[in-house]
Design a protein around this motif. Structure first.
Motif, PDB file in Angstrom:
ATOM      1  N   GLU A  42       0.899   0.792   5.262  1.00 36.19           N
ATOM      2  CA  GLU A  42       1.098  -0.213   4.337  1.00 36.19           C
ATOM      3  C   GLU A  42       1.097   0.372   3.006  1.00 36.19           C
ATOM      4  N   PRO A  43       1.653  -0.600   1.959  1.00 36.56           N
ATOM      5  CA  PRO A  43       1.605  -0.205   0.570  1.00 36.56           C
ATOM      6  C   PRO A  43       0.149   0.135   0.192  1.00 36.56           C
ATOM      7  N   PRO A  44      -0.169   1.248  -0.668  1.00 38.46           N
ATOM      8  CA  PRO A  44      -1.413   1.556  -0.942  1.00 38.46           C
ATOM      9  C   PRO A  44      -2.142   0.551  -1.863  1.00 38.46           C
ATOM     10  N   LEU A  45      -3.566   0.451  -0.971  1.00 38.56           N
ATOM     11  CA  LEU A  45      -4.399  -0.762  -1.719  1.00 38.56           C
ATOM     12  C   LEU A  45      -5.057  -0.158  -3.049  1.00 38.56           C
ATOM     13  N   PHE A  46      -5.034  -1.168  -4.005  1.00 33.26           N
ATOM     14  CA  PHE A  46      -5.554  -0.664  -5.291  1.00 33.26           C
ATOM     15  C   PHE A  46      -5.822  -1.948  -6.310  1.00 33.26           C
ATOM     16  N   SER A  47      -6.997  -2.114  -6.781  1.00 35.34           N
ATOM     17  CA  SER A  47      -7.261  -3.261  -7.583  1.00 35.34           C
ATOM     18  C   SER A  47      -8.591  -2.813  -8.369  1.00 35.34           C
ATOM     19  N   ARG A  48      -8.523  -3.534  -9.636  1.00 32.96           N
ATOM     20  CA  ARG A  48      -9.757  -3.213 -10.755  1.00 32.96           C
ATOM     21  C   ARG A  48     -10.127  -4.732 -10.972  1.00 32.96           C
ATOM     22  N   LEU A  49     -11.540  -4.611 -11.334  1.00 34.21           N
ATOM     23  CA  LEU A  49     -12.082  -5.904 -11.899  1.00 34.21           C
ATOM     24  C   LEU A  49     -12.878  -5.378 -12.902  1.00 34.21           C
ATOM     25  N   LEU A  50     -13.029  -5.654 -14.045  1.00 33.82           N
ATOM     26  CA  LEU A  50     -13.668  -5.252 -15.182  1.00 33.82           C
ATOM     27  C   LEU A  50     -13.833  -3.875 -15.252  1.00 33.82           C
ATOM     28  N   GLY A  51     -12.615  -3.161 -15.183  1.00 30.89           N
ATOM     29  CA  GLY A  51     -12.878  -1.671 -15.260  1.00 30.89           C
ATOM     30  C   GLY A  51     -13.044  -1.102 -13.713  1.00 30.89           C
ATOM     31  N   ARG A  52     -13.819  -1.661 -12.822  1.00 28.53           N
ATOM     32  CA  ARG A  52     -14.139  -1.091 -11.788  1.00 28.53           C
ATOM     33  C   ARG A  52     -13.499  -1.230 -10.621  1.00 28.53           C
ATOM     34  N   VAL A  53     -13.040  -0.127  -9.730  1.00 28.53           N
ATOM     35  CA  VAL A  53     -12.171  -0.020  -8.895  1.00 28.53           C
ATOM     36  C   VAL A  53     -12.849  -1.000  -7.554  1.00 28.53           C
ATOM     37  N   VAL A  54     -12.065  -2.294  -7.578  1.00 26.54           N
ATOM     38  CA  VAL A  54     -12.415  -2.987  -6.303  1.00 26.54           C
ATOM     39  C   VAL A  54     -12.098  -2.435  -4.757  1.00 26.54           C
ATOM     40  N   GLU A  55     -10.962  -2.201  -4.782  1.00 25.93           N
ATOM     41  CA  GLU A  55     -10.480  -1.823  -3.564  1.00 25.93           C
ATOM     42  C   GLU A  55      -9.301  -0.790  -3.743  1.00 25.93           C
ATOM     43  N   GLN A  56      -9.475   0.391  -3.059  1.00 25.99           N
ATOM     44  CA  GLN A  56      -8.519   1.558  -3.022  1.00 25.99           C
ATOM     45  C   GLN A  56      -8.370   2.212  -1.607  1.00 25.99           C
ATOM     46  N   GLY A  57      -7.435   2.359  -1.070  1.00 31.86           N
ATOM     47  CA  GLY A  57      -7.324   3.135   0.185  1.00 31.86           C
ATOM     48  C   GLY A  57      -5.988   3.050   0.869  1.00 31.86           C
ATOM     49  N   THR A  58      -5.919   3.574   1.660  1.00 32.72           N
ATOM     50  CA  THR A  58      -4.798   3.791   2.822  1.00 32.72           C
ATOM     51  C   THR A  58      -5.001   2.881   4.262  1.00 32.72           C
ATOM     52  N   ARG A  59      -3.824   2.394   4.725  1.00 33.04           N
ATOM     53  CA  ARG A  59      -4.079   1.740   5.925  1.00 33.04           C
ATOM     54  C   ARG A  59      -2.798   1.862   6.857  1.00 33.04           C
ATOM     55  N   LEU A  60      -2.747   2.210   8.065  1.00 36.01           N
ATOM     56  CA  LEU A  60      -1.748   2.462   8.905  1.00 36.01           C
ATOM     57  C   LEU A  60      -1.859   1.337   9.879  1.00 36.01           C
ATOM     58  N   ILE A  61      -0.576   0.938  10.594  1.00 38.48           N
ATOM     59  CA  ILE A  61      -0.550   0.133  11.592  1.00 38.48           C
ATOM     60  C   ILE A  61       0.320   0.678  12.931  1.00 38.48           C
ATOM     61  N   GLN A  62      -0.073   0.587  13.920  1.00 44.04           N
ATOM     62  CA  GLN A  62       0.560   1.075  15.175  1.00 44.04           C
ATOM     63  C   GLN A  62       0.108   0.245  16.351  1.00 44.04           C
ATOM     64  N   THR A  63       1.160   0.142  17.151  1.00 44.52           N
ATOM     65  CA  THR A  63       0.847  -0.560  18.364  1.00 44.52           C
ATOM     66  C   THR A  63       1.124   0.185  19.597  1.00 44.52           C
ATOM     67  N   GLY A  64       0.346  -0.108  20.857  1.00 43.04           N
ATOM     68  CA  GLY A  64       0.419   0.550  21.987  1.00 43.04           C
ATOM     69  C   GLY A  64       0.076  -0.057  23.373  1.00 43.04           C
ATOM     70  N   THR A  65      -0.373   0.745  24.356  1.00 48.90           N
ATOM     71  CA  THR A  65      -0.733  -0.187  25.515  1.00 48.90           C
ATOM     72  C   THR A  65      -2.185   0.549  25.969  1.00 48.90           C
ATOM     73  N   TRP A  66      -2.865  -0.052  26.763  1.00 45.62           N
ATOM     74  CA  TRP A  66      -4.115   0.124  26.949  1.00 45.62           C
ATOM     75  C   TRP A  66      -4.225   0.434  28.643  1.00 45.62           C
ATOM     76  N   ASN A  67      -5.058   1.380  29.117  1.00 48.04           N
ATOM     77  CA  ASN A  67      -5.411   1.563  30.494  1.00 48.04           C
ATOM     78  C   ASN A  67      -6.856   1.987  30.664  1.00 48.04           C
ATOM     79  N   GLY A  68      -7.395   1.463  31.678  1.00 54.40           N
ATOM     80  CA  GLY A  68      -8.891   1.910  31.981  1.00 54.40           C
ATOM     81  C   GLY A  68      -9.475   0.561  32.682  1.00 54.40           C
ATOM     82  N   PHE A  69     -10.627   0.337  32.259  1.00 53.81           N
ATOM     83  CA  PHE A  69     -11.226  -0.994  32.442  1.00 53.81           C
ATOM     84  C   PHE A  69     -12.308  -1.526  31.434  1.00 53.81           C
TER      85      PHE A  69
END
Length: 369
Positions: free
Chosen positions: A128-155
């Motif tokens: 996803e696009p990089p996460l970043f926001s500030r409020l009153l000069g402080r970083v509120v959110e900053q990060g990296t996120r990836l999304i991926q799909t798949g299948t499950w096996n087990g119980f």
């Protein structure tokens, strides 16, 4: 505080791996996974997160039948070994092969949820696009996120009933993220931003959906103000691993949704986007399951007092359950991850979670606070 991870070539700062690049208490490093049977009978949410500046690692497994959602969660001290993601109560998360295979286990401890599941990626990861926001000069959110799909096996075993899980009919997605974020954590002492109620102008409509088709995954993410302004509008395609290739930007997301006027839960509708050929593709959404609720004791807030990163001692574990047939219960544990059958105008048929929430007023859909 040198630890075993320091022998790996993974350093990002001059410090040992145990020390992250910021002293912000909200720094986190988390796995979040969804899974479901394609017949819509079961939906589950799994998670494990490390909070280095709080010295805590915690995990949860939450399984929703059509009538009840059961959640087992656990927490312990993090210690110096950032590679140690085992024995968080009954839970262990093993990265069998990076960006390909994960194994999530919950040993029998007399709790509501037990499991031994392996997730196998079927599509390339979408960043996803990089996460970043500030409020009153402080970083509120900053990060990296990836999304991926798949299948499950087990119980998995929920409330004493064991279910066999196989890749032909059990699909799901994962959300891998790290950085600085307040979501799900305990509130900090009130400061100027809270005293003046700054940052309250958040977009009331939120959509997040990895749509898993046989030959590709389309990740649809959007946050929108009531007047149509958007802060996030991302649509990206990830090809199947069998076909090869990298994720592509699609774009131009639109929505035409139906909500229950009382609970504000998704009841159907469609989304659309500009596809790789430049044409508009519409995906009709048919809910198959009443939903797995994000705040059903999983640490993301809601009526349950536990929050991610909260110190609960060295070996804390317990279970809670929620009645999904009672609207008074579900309205407090949303947003819902609604499992949908997804029929595209291209002829593709897929499945996946459609996470959505509407806060406050959203006149377009007749919703008012």
């Amino acid at each position: 505080m040198i630890g075993p991870a320091d022998d790996f070539l993974i350093h990002q700062t001059p410090d040992p791996v145990r020390f992250v690049g910021t002293s912000d208490r909200r720094f986190y490093d988390r796995h979040f996974l969804t899974g479901h049977s394609r017949d819509g009978s079961i939906f589950f949410l799994l998670g494990m997160g490390a909070y280095p500046n709080l010295g805590v690692i915690d995990a949860f497994a939450s399984v929703a039948t059509r009538v009840t959602q059961y959640t087992t969660r656990a927490s312990r001290e993090l210690g110096t070994d950032r590679l140690d993601t085992s024995a968080v109560g009954p839970f262990t998360l093993e990265v069998v092969e990076g960006l390909r295979r994960l194994r999530f286990r919950g040993e029998p401890r007399g709790q509501a949820v037990e499991l031994d599941l392996e997730w196998q990626a079927v599509a390339a990861p979408v960043e996803e696009p990089p996460l970043f926001s500030r409020l009153l000069g402080r970083v509120v959110e900053q990060g990296t996120r990836l999304i991926q799909t798949g299948t499950w096996n087990g119980f998995l075993t929920v409330d004493g009933s064991r279910l066999e899980v196989g890749p032909d009919t059990w699909w799901g997605a994962r959300d891998r993220s790290w950085g600085v974020r307040s979501m799900g954590m305990e509130r900090e002492p009130a400061g100027l931003a809270q005293a003046r109620r700054l940052g309250r102008d958040r977009p009331p409509l939120w959509i997040w959906s990895p749509m898993q088709f046989e030959s590709r995954t389309v990740h649809f993410s959007l946050s929108e103000h009531a007047d149509g302004r958007r802060e996030i509008e991302t649509v990206r395609q990830a090809p199947s691993l069998a076909d090869g290739g990298e994720a592509l930007e699609l774009g131009a997301p639109e929505h035409e949704l139906k909500f229950d006027p009382d609970t504000r839960e998704l009841r159907g509708g469609s989304v659309s986007f500009r596809d790789v050929d430049g044409r508009r593709t519409t995906v009709a959404l048919t809910p198959l399951h009443p939903g797995a609720y994000l705040r059903a004791g999983t640490g993301y807030g809601g009526p349950d007092p536990w929050r991610h990163g909260a110190y609960r001692g060295q070996n804390w574990v317990d279970s809670v359950s929620f009645d999904l047939t009672d609207p008074a219960v579900t309205i407090g544990i949303g947003p819902a991850h609604v499992l949908c059958r997804m029929e595209a105008s291209t002829g593709e048929v897929g499945y996946g979670t459609f996470e959505t929430q509407v806060y406050g007023d959203f006149p377009r859909y007749g919703l008012y606070s």
